[in-house]
Write an enzyme that holds these catalytic residues in place. Structure first.
Site, PDB file in Angstrom:
ATOM      1  CG  HIS A  96       6.686  -0.799   4.686  1.00  0.00           C
ATOM      2  ND1 HIS A  96       6.631   0.303   3.833  1.00  0.00           N
ATOM      3  CD2 HIS A  96       7.503  -0.240   5.512  1.00  0.00           C
ATOM      4  CE1 HIS A  96       7.590   1.431   4.254  1.00  0.00           C
ATOM      5  NE2 HIS A  96       8.326   1.005   5.734  1.00  0.00           N
ATOM      6  NE  ARG A  97       3.315  -8.003   9.812  1.00  0.00           N
ATOM      7  CZ  ARG A  97       3.625  -7.436  11.066  1.00  0.00           C
ATOM      8  NH1 ARG A  97       2.328  -7.325  11.565  1.00  0.00           N
ATOM      9  NH2 ARG A  97       3.862  -8.357  11.347  1.00  0.00           N
ATOM     10  CB  ALA A  98      -0.600  -2.843   3.741  1.00  0.00           C
ATOM     11  CG  ASP A 140      -0.143  -5.469  11.510  1.00  0.00           C
ATOM     12  OD1 ASP A 140      -0.968  -5.527  10.221  1.00  0.00           O
ATOM     13  OD2 ASP A 140       0.449  -5.586  12.049  1.00  0.00           O
TER      14      ASP A 140
END
Lengths: 348, 730
Positions: B291-293, B210
């Site tokens: 919500h990183r994507a 990630d």
């Protein structure tokens, strides 16, 4: 530096033509990145590697440099030698035979990459590096018997150096880097387990060998070996001309190699073979091309022919073929041949 | 101060293959370039087969990186004005109104070698200085050099676990804290992480995964013409490296210019509010965690736009960004990557079609500029293309309008259809071949903890199954010892041991005199993995339901093995022979793939299977005597093919077969290094014919003579494995 023990002459080895070819090709072109010899015990693997070194032309090295730097190539020098060049210190050169460095299977990481002598450092307050096997092997042949039994992390280190041509050691905030370019020759007995695909791919060529099944040849093997054991000097003398011939051939091949040309048709076929056979990545293509060129140089031909490609294709593809469950790892020579045949008919 | 990497590059002094001369692999090149433009994309993970220019591309990137402004004499290369991200000394100097001298330097690619020790990574005390001057000074590590640079890890999946922990820790906070050997120090360490890996050698931990902003999977080029180009360029480079780079110098320069312009443009790019809905849609479709994507898609799309001289990302930019950001974050493991890509394309197409009749002119613009051609020739020409600010803006406005209406619909429509198609395919694969059947994989489940005893053996391998002492010079430094074993010097302990004697010692040029008796060595600990060997019955007697369940059980075990960093190997038997399907490897992925493709059918040569397994373990133990292999036999035990071909085992000969089998089992039992577990796959409907307590099943009898733990496949789910293993350990 000549070892006191005499070597069985390379040319006197009976049979095992593929293995001998692969070794000679590497002697001509170090960029082929090594040979992996897969086969049973007692098939002259080690003998061939050791006697190959005798055949190689001598090297020019910087005297007393632990890494045997080339005094005429500043790009590949170790830090110390380069500093000397920069300060216009004259590097003393000497001529020396190419060496075969043996990497024992049980070698420790320290022995392979070298050690920073921390004890010396802590007592005297200065750094000292003790070179390892990789330093010794720079510009020589690194021979790993039973390479499939090597410890995993040693394999990682080897891979890294082989790929970069540089060995770096890091301990306690101290780091040291030196050149480590070598011809990697490994042998393995597949019965004792396979090699990791990653390492397999790093060997440029691969040959499978087995004991000779022809009775006459077997007798010849024994005869020659007995003759050698009884009087090595006489035996070597007997083979002197053959050895000298091969050495000249290698030297000539090295000379013409940079001029060897390869046509687009041959290159196209190389790509087609790779696609047809199904290999990972592009290393197979590149090695196939280099091998074909080297074969042409060995035959003193300035242009690569389809025969050269045919001679080299299986050595480059052998160990790179993708494998599925319940399928044999056998390389389909017929398929290579058929791709080549198509080629010939098209060009005619 | 010269960084270690700069020194190394100098030392090796070699010419690097030019970036622009790499053939194909557009996605990889694009991902790397985007990181050169926008460091906040936090790096790329490059996954791919061997020999696909992974490492070549990363190394080549170094030549293209732009300049940044740094504090001239700061070892961490602090930003001269950004006070929040400065190291302590720079901040003090700044608040002391001292003038900070600045200089321009290139962003660098800092290499993190796989074998690097903890001290080297985080930094440690400078012992040379300490000895000579008797003062404490920090020798900064790789993380310090990596600040505001790119940290490059080749073969990142082979990195030792405790180093990965360090990396993660630093990546999260952007600060490296050194807390060891009596020093305490913190400095900024923000870097883009670029890693390459070959999935065949094992997977990466999800947390580490990630951390990579983008992910690219690459394969070799299937087209003959490009392959020829690869060979030609490589040969040209090999025969004359300086000449070759000379030839590409102009292209390199123009690409550098393009990167510089993109960097200038980047702060002005923006994403219209409505386009965000589209991004959210893609993320929902892919079932991403957190919500990183979303954030990364937005950042990436902006950077792509800047790279293409646009202020507002087009649809094409967005879907390109999604293709880079999502592959390692999507939880849609039920769908192969290709299908997901198709989803994105279809989504985008749908939206594009809607917007198509809204503006005719805009589509033609898209065709000109949308595909980001990283191909070398294209780059040069692209450079001259005009600045298309106005058009870009209008295009994405159109996007925003339509995405609200269409996206949810199309997503809902696409999902179920593709799911069922997937299942259909799986059933059909290999259907004809030798009439073997291929069974799907049942539902997997969490394996109860399978912990072996912690032991006192010293190990060389790392893993996570058991904590163990190690003699390698990597691993966590837990304490020191006066015993001399491997010259792994514990500096702090040595000094402490020497300190009380300083008054009486003669010192030569050093601040502290150290004698032999003061030397202390480090005791390191790492977790060792073991080897799990699966011996799988693939014969016809393993019916559909059983094979499905067996595969589920094994994949669950594999998952467990993965988390514990175990090696796995796979032996299967069917027909009249056994085969090593997978030699010991770290690649759980490969094992899983092989399992999924495992056809079943034919007789049951159990003896062959056990012999093969034993042989493999013996070979493995010869190479690495320190693992404790666990052999897991999954079978119903109903052997019907004997070892010797010249004998019949039918009818009265059947007992000979059993004798043979038990003899092999006994041989395995006698090897105390091998632990065994038998999972019985006998179908329930057969077991009702006998009294379970008085007449054991065949698998049970084999387990008994092998001295193995035993459990039924049904119990396995219910935690029987824990009991089984516990019984075996005590």
């Amino acid at each position: 530096m000549r070892s006191s023990k005499l070597n069985f002459p390379f040319t006197a080895i009976v049979g095992q033509e593929k293995m001998k070819l692969a070794l000679v090709l590497n002697a001509i072109n170090p960029k082929l990145s090594g040979v992996l010899i897969r086969g049973e015990k007692g098939t002259a693997k080690s003998t061939a590697v050791r006697s190959l070194a005798v055949l190689l032309p001598n090297l020019h090295v910087v005297k007393d440099c632990p890494f045997h730097c080339d005094p005429y190539d500043i790009h590949k020098m170790c830090f110390e030698c380069r500093e000397k060049v920069r300060q216009n210190v004259n590097l003393e050169a000497e001529e020396r035979q190419t060496r075969v460095i043996n990497l024992p299977v049980n070698a420790t990481e320290d022995r392979v990459v070298g050690t920073l002598d921390l004890e010396h450092a802590i007592k005297r307050g200065e750094k000292r590096f003790e070179p390892g096997v990789l330093a010794d092997a720079n510009r020589g042949i690194l021979y790993v018997d039973e390479v499939n039994l090597l410890d995993d992390h040693i394999v990682d280190v080897l891979l890294d150096s082989a790929a970069m041509g540089v060995n770096s050691i890091e301990r306690e905030g101290v780091s040291y880097t030196h050149p480590a370019e070598f011809i990697l020759v490994g042998t393995m007995n597949p019965e004792e387990g396979e090699l990791r695909p990653q390492l397999l791919d790093r060997f440029g060529l691969c040959v499978n060998i087995e004991g000779i099944s022809d009775a006459e040849q077997r007798v010849e093997v024994v005869k020659r070996w007995v003759a050698f054991e009884e009087d090595p000097d006489a035996f070597i003398k007997e083979w002197q001309t053959a050895e000298a011939d091969l050495r000249t051939k290698i030297v000539h091949a090295r000379e013409i190699l940079p001029e060897v040309e390869i046509s687009d048709e041959v290159l196209n076929k190389i790509a087609q073979i790779s696609i047809e056979i199904g290999v990972d990545g592009h290393r197979a293509d590149i090695i196939m091309m280099k091998t074909a060129k080297t074969v042409a140089a060995l035959h003193q031909r300035p242009v690569v022919t389809f025969e050269d490609l045919e001679e080299s294709a299986d050595m480059a593809l052998q160990h790179r073929v993708r494998r599925k469950p319940f399928e044999d790892i056998v390389l389909d020579r017929e398929r290579i041949a058929s791709v080549l045949r198509q080629n010939v008919s098209v060009t005619k | 101060m010269k960084t270690a990497n700069a020194k190394r590059r100098e030392a090796s002094g070699r010419v690097i293959y030019p970036f622009t001369a790499i053939v194909g692999q557009e996605q990889l090149l694009l991902a790397l370039l985007l990181n050169a433009i926008n460091p906040s994309l936090s790096g790329v993970l490059v996954r791919g087969e061997k020999g696909t220019a992974k490492s070549t591309a990363v190394r080549a990137l170094a030549d293209l990186l732009p300049d940044v402004e740094v504090v001239a004499d700061c070892p961490f290369g602090c930003h001269p004005r950004d006070k929040g991200r400065m190291c302590l000394s720079c901040r003090e100097r700044l608040s002391g109104r001292a003038e900070l001298k600045t200089e321009q330097r290139k962003v660098q690619v800092i290499n993190l070698p796989i074998g690097a020790t903890e001290d080297r990574v985080v930094g440690s005390i400078d012992f040379e200085h300490a000895l000579r001057e008797g003062q404490k000074r920090i020798e900064t590590g790789i993380l310090a050099s990596a600040n505001r640079n790119i940290l490059y890890v080749d073969e990142v999946n082979l990195l030792d676990d405790h180093i990965v922990d360090l990396l993660l820790d630093t990546a999260v906070t952007g600060i490296n804290i050194i807390e060891r050997e009596g020093i305490s120090f913190a400095h900024p360490a923000e870097f883009a992480l670029v890693g390459t890996m070959n999935p065949e050698e094992g997977e990466l931990r999800p947390q580490l995964l990630d951390r990579f902003g983008l992910c690219v999977s690459i394969e070799s080029i299937p087209d003959a013409e490009s392959r020829v180009m690869v060979i030609k360029r490589r040969e040209e480079f090999d025969s004359d490296p300086p000449g070759f780079s000379q030839k590409w110098a102009r292209r390199q320069e123009s690409l550098r210019t393009r990167i510089r312009r993109a960097r200038e443009l980047l702060p002005r790019t923006f994403i219209p509010e409505k386009t965000r809905a589209f991004i959210a849609q893609i993320c929902l479709l892919n079932q991403v965690d957190g919500h990183r994507a979303d954030i990364y898609i937005e950042k990436t799309a902006k950077t792509i736009a800047a790279f293409n001289h646009r202020l507002v990302p087009t649809l094409e930019d967005l879907s390109q960004a999604a293709a880079l950001v999502l592959p390692h974050r999507s939880r849609r493991t039920d769908l192969p990557k290709k299908t997901l890509e198709d989803f994105h394309r279809m989504l985008a197409e749908e939206l594009a079609r809607e917007e198509g009749h809204s503006s005719e002119r805009q589509r033609s613009d898209d065709e000109d500029s949308s595909p980001v051609q990283v191909d070398a020739d294209q780059m040069v020409t692209d450079e001259d293309s005009e600045f298309e600010e106005g058009d870009g803006a209008s295009s994405s406005k159109a996007t925003g309008d339509t995405s609200d209406l269409n996206a949810p619909d199309s997503a809902a429509r696409l999902e179920p259809g593709t799911d069922s198609e997937m299942l259909g395919n799986q059933g059909e694969v290999d259907g004809q071949r030798c009439r073997d059947r291929l069974f799907g994989v049942g539902e997997t489940f969490r394996v109860p903890p399978l912990l072996l005893d912690r032991d006192r053996n010293v190990r060389k391998k790392s893993g996570r199954r058991m904590p163990t002492k190690t003699l390698r010079k990597t691993g966590r430094y837990v304490r020191s010892t006066a015993e001399r074993r491997n010259d792994d010097l514990a500096f702090d302990a040595t000094i402490r041991a020497a300190a009380p004697h300083q008054k009486n010692r003669v010192r030569r040029d050093v601040a502290i005199a150290i004698e032999e008796s003061d030397i202390r060595e480090k005791v390191r600990e790492m977790k060792a993995g073991s080897l799990m060997l699966f011996v799988v019955d693939a014969s016809g007697s393993m019916g559909t339901r059983l094979m499905t369940e067996t595969k589920a059980a094994m994949i669950s075990l594999l998952l467990d093995a993965y988390q514990k960093r175990d090696k796995v190997a796979l032996v299967t038997f069917k027909g009249d022979s056994a085969e090593v399907l997978l030699p010991p490897t770290n690649s759980i992925d490969l094992a899983k793939k092989l399992l999924e493709d495992l056809p079943a059918g034919g007789k049951t040569p159990l003896g062959h299977g056990l012999l093969k397994a034993h042989e493999l373990l013996i070979n493995h133990l010869r190479r690495d005597s320190q693992t404790t292999p666990l052999m897991v036999l999954i079978s119903d035990g109903e052997a019907n093919v004997g070892i010797r071909h010249d004998r019949t085992y039918e009818g009265p000969g059947y007992s000979a077969l059993l004798d043979e089998l038990f003899e092999i089992a006994k041989m395995i039992r006698e090897d105390k290094r091998i632990k065994t577990l038998v999972i019985d796959t006998e179908e329930k409907r057969f077991s009702v014919f006998r009294n379970a307590s008085t007449s054991p099943s065949m698998a049970q009898r084999v387990a008994r003579s092998m001295g193995a733990s035993y459990c039924k496949i049904e119990d396995f789910r219910a935690g029987g494995l824990v009991r089984a293993v516990k019984e075996q350990v005590h």
